[in-house]
Design a protein around this motif. Structure first.
Motif, PDB file in Angstrom:
ATOM      1  N   ASP A   1      16.312  12.709  30.671  1.00 55.77           N
ATOM      2  CA  ASP A   1      14.863  12.833  30.893  1.00 55.77           C
ATOM      3  C   ASP A   1      14.228  13.777  29.871  1.00 55.77           C
ATOM      4  O   ASP A   1      13.190  13.469  29.290  1.00 55.77           O
ATOM      5  CB  ASP A   1      14.571  13.352  32.304  1.00 55.77           C
ATOM      6  N   ILE A   2      14.856  14.915  29.672  1.00 56.24           N
ATOM      7  CA  ILE A   2      14.303  15.917  28.751  1.00 56.24           C
ATOM      8  C   ILE A   2      14.335  15.391  27.315  1.00 56.24           C
ATOM      9  O   ILE A   2      13.394  15.583  26.550  1.00 56.24           O
ATOM     10  CB  ILE A   2      15.050  17.258  28.895  1.00 56.24           C
ATOM     11  N   THR A   3      15.410  14.709  26.952  1.00 55.94           N
ATOM     12  CA  THR A   3      15.523  14.136  25.606  1.00 55.94           C
ATOM     13  C   THR A   3      14.426  13.114  25.356  1.00 55.94           C
ATOM     14  O   THR A   3      13.827  13.088  24.272  1.00 55.94           O
ATOM     15  CB  THR A   3      16.913  13.496  25.409  1.00 55.94           C
ATOM     16  N   ILE A   4      14.135  12.284  26.344  1.00 57.93           N
ATOM     17  CA  ILE A   4      13.060  11.291  26.204  1.00 57.93           C
ATOM     18  C   ILE A   4      11.725  11.998  25.973  1.00 57.93           C
ATOM     19  O   ILE A   4      10.953  11.613  25.089  1.00 57.93           O
ATOM     20  CB  ILE A   4      12.968  10.389  27.458  1.00 57.93           C
ATOM     21  N   LEU A   5      11.463  13.035  26.739  1.00 59.16           N
ATOM     22  CA  LEU A   5      10.210  13.778  26.566  1.00 59.16           C
ATOM     23  C   LEU A   5      10.123  14.385  25.167  1.00 59.16           C
ATOM     24  O   LEU A   5       9.076  14.329  24.517  1.00 59.16           O
ATOM     25  CB  LEU A   5      10.085  14.865  27.634  1.00 59.16           C
ATOM     26  N   ILE A   6      11.221  14.935  24.692  1.00 57.70           N
ATOM     27  CA  ILE A   6      11.237  15.543  23.353  1.00 57.70           C
ATOM     28  C   ILE A   6      11.040  14.475  22.281  1.00 57.70           C
ATOM     29  O   ILE A   6      10.261  14.649  21.343  1.00 57.70           O
ATOM     30  CB  ILE A   6      12.547  16.331  23.124  1.00 57.70           C
ATOM     31  N   ASN A   7      11.750  13.349  22.417  1.00 61.64           N
ATOM     32  CA  ASN A   7      11.663  12.289  21.407  1.00 61.64           C
ATOM     33  C   ASN A   7      10.296  11.617  21.359  1.00 61.64           C
ATOM     34  O   ASN A   7       9.938  11.012  20.362  1.00 61.64           O
ATOM     35  CB  ASN A   7      12.758  11.247  21.621  1.00 61.64           C
ATOM     36  N   THR A   8       9.551  11.716  22.450  1.00 65.93           N
ATOM     37  CA  THR A   8       8.191  11.169  22.453  1.00 65.93           C
ATOM     38  C   THR A   8       7.158  12.250  22.140  1.00 65.93           C
ATOM     39  O   THR A   8       5.969  12.073  22.375  1.00 65.93           O
ATOM     40  CB  THR A   8       7.856  10.512  23.814  1.00 65.93           C
ATOM     41  N   ASN A   9       7.644  13.368  21.611  1.00 68.55           N
ATOM     42  CA  ASN A   9       6.804  14.506  21.211  1.00 68.55           C
ATOM     43  C   ASN A   9       6.003  15.115  22.361  1.00 68.55           C
ATOM     44  O   ASN A   9       4.940  15.675  22.148  1.00 68.55           O
ATOM     45  CB  ASN A   9       5.859  14.120  20.060  1.00 68.55           C
ATOM     46  N   ASP A  10       6.522  15.016  23.569  1.00 75.23           N
ATOM     47  CA  ASP A  10       5.884  15.650  24.733  1.00 75.23           C
ATOM     48  C   ASP A  10       6.643  16.937  25.062  1.00 75.23           C
ATOM     49  O   ASP A  10       7.297  17.045  26.103  1.00 75.23           O
ATOM     50  CB  ASP A  10       5.872  14.690  25.923  1.00 75.23           C
ATOM     51  N   ILE A  11       6.529  17.901  24.147  1.00 71.46           N
ATOM     52  CA  ILE A  11       7.248  19.165  24.312  1.00 71.46           C
ATOM     53  C   ILE A  11       6.745  19.902  25.551  1.00 71.46           C
ATOM     54  O   ILE A  11       7.538  20.464  26.312  1.00 71.46           O
ATOM     55  CB  ILE A  11       7.107  20.057  23.049  1.00 71.46           C
ATOM     56  N   ASN A  12       5.426  19.889  25.755  1.00 71.51           N
ATOM     57  CA  ASN A  12       4.874  20.558  26.939  1.00 71.51           C
ATOM     58  C   ASN A  12       5.406  19.928  28.219  1.00 71.51           C
ATOM     59  O   ASN A  12       5.684  20.635  29.192  1.00 71.51           O
ATOM     60  CB  ASN A  12       3.342  20.517  26.918  1.00 71.51           C
ATOM     61  N   GLY A  13       5.542  18.606  28.217  1.00 76.76           N
ATOM     62  CA  GLY A  13       6.108  17.914  29.379  1.00 76.76           C
ATOM     63  C   GLY A  13       7.552  18.310  29.612  1.00 76.76           C
ATOM     64  O   GLY A  13       7.978  18.495  30.754  1.00 76.76           O
ATOM     65  N   ALA A  14       8.320  18.457  28.521  1.00 72.24           N
ATOM     66  CA  ALA A  14       9.716  18.869  28.634  1.00 72.24           C
ATOM     67  C   ALA A  14       9.808  20.289  29.191  1.00 72.24           C
ATOM     68  O   ALA A  14      10.642  20.576  30.055  1.00 72.24           O
ATOM     69  CB  ALA A  14      10.408  18.784  27.277  1.00 72.24           C
ATOM     70  N   VAL A  15       8.936  21.176  28.696  1.00 73.65           N
ATOM     71  CA  VAL A  15       8.928  22.563  29.186  1.00 73.65           C
ATOM     72  C   VAL A  15       8.579  22.582  30.674  1.00 73.65           C
ATOM     73  O   VAL A  15       9.236  23.262  31.467  1.00 73.65           O
ATOM     74  CB  VAL A  15       7.936  23.433  28.367  1.00 73.65           C
ATOM     75  N   LYS A  16       7.586  21.817  31.067  1.00 66.32           N
ATOM     76  CA  LYS A  16       7.160  21.756  32.476  1.00 66.32           C
ATOM     77  C   LYS A  16       8.294  21.201  33.340  1.00 66.32           C
ATOM     78  O   LYS A  16       8.555  21.698  34.443  1.00 66.32           O
ATOM     79  CB  LYS A  16       5.902  20.884  32.591  1.00 66.32           C
TER      80      LYS A  16
END
Length: 138
Positions: free
Chosen positions: A27-42
Motif C-alpha cells: 500500500d505504501i509503495t503504491i502511494l509513493i510510486n503515484t507521488n502521493d507522499i502526503n498520503g503515504a505519511v498519513k
C-alpha cells in the motif's frame, strides 16, 4: 516507535491491512510510486499511531529502500512479461487425474502403431494426451 522500527514492520510482508488483507508495504509503495507522499505519511501515521515527524522519516527511509521508481517503459515491460507468463500457465493442459502439467501430446504415429498392434483394444483410440507423472491418457 522509531522510524527504523516502522520500516522493519513495513518490510514484513505478513503485516497486512486488516480491511484489504494486503501487505502494508505494498500500500505504501503504491502511494509513493503515484507521488502521493502526503498520503503515504498519513497512512503510516494512522496505521502505526505515531507522530507526523516519525511517519515522514519512515516514508523517506522506505523510499530509499525502494530505490528509483520504475519508468513507464519498465512498468510496461514488466506488465507484458507478467501477462505472457499468465497466458503460458493458463494454456497448458493439466492431467485430470493428478493435475500435473508434465504432459505430452500423443503423436499420430504412436496412436497408429498402438491401434495396428492392439486394434479396438488400444488405449490410445480417441486420446490426445498422456501424463508423464501418472501415465493417465485422455
Amino acid at each position: 516507535m522509531t522510524a527504523a522500527e516502522i520500516v522493519l514492520k513495513i518490510k514484513d510482508k505478513s503485516i497486512k491491512n486488516k480491511e484489504t488483507n494486503v501487505a502494508i508495504g505494498y500500500d505504501i509503495t503504491i502511494l509513493i510510486n503515484t507521488n502521493d507522499i502526503n498520503g503515504a505519511v498519513k497512512y503510516v501515521e494512522d496505521y502505526f499511531q505515531c507522530e507526523e515527524k516519525i511517519a515522514t522519516e519512515a516514508v523517506k527511509m522506505w523510499q530509499e529502500e525502494l530505490g528509483e521508481p520504475l519508468s513507464p517503459e519498465q512498468k510496461a515491460l514488466n506488465n507484458e512479461a507478467e501477462r505472457l507468463n499468465r497466458l503460458a500457465k493458463q494454456n497448458k493442459p493439466k492431467c485430470p487425474t493428478c493435475s500435473s502439467t508434465n504432459v505430452q501430446k500423443i503423436g499420430t504415429g504412436e496412436r497408429a502403431v498402438s491401434i495396428t498392434m492392439l486394434g479396438i483394444f488400444s488405449k490410445k483410440i480417441n486420446k490426445s494426451f498422456k501424463c508423464k507423472n501418472c501415465g493417465y491418457t485422455w
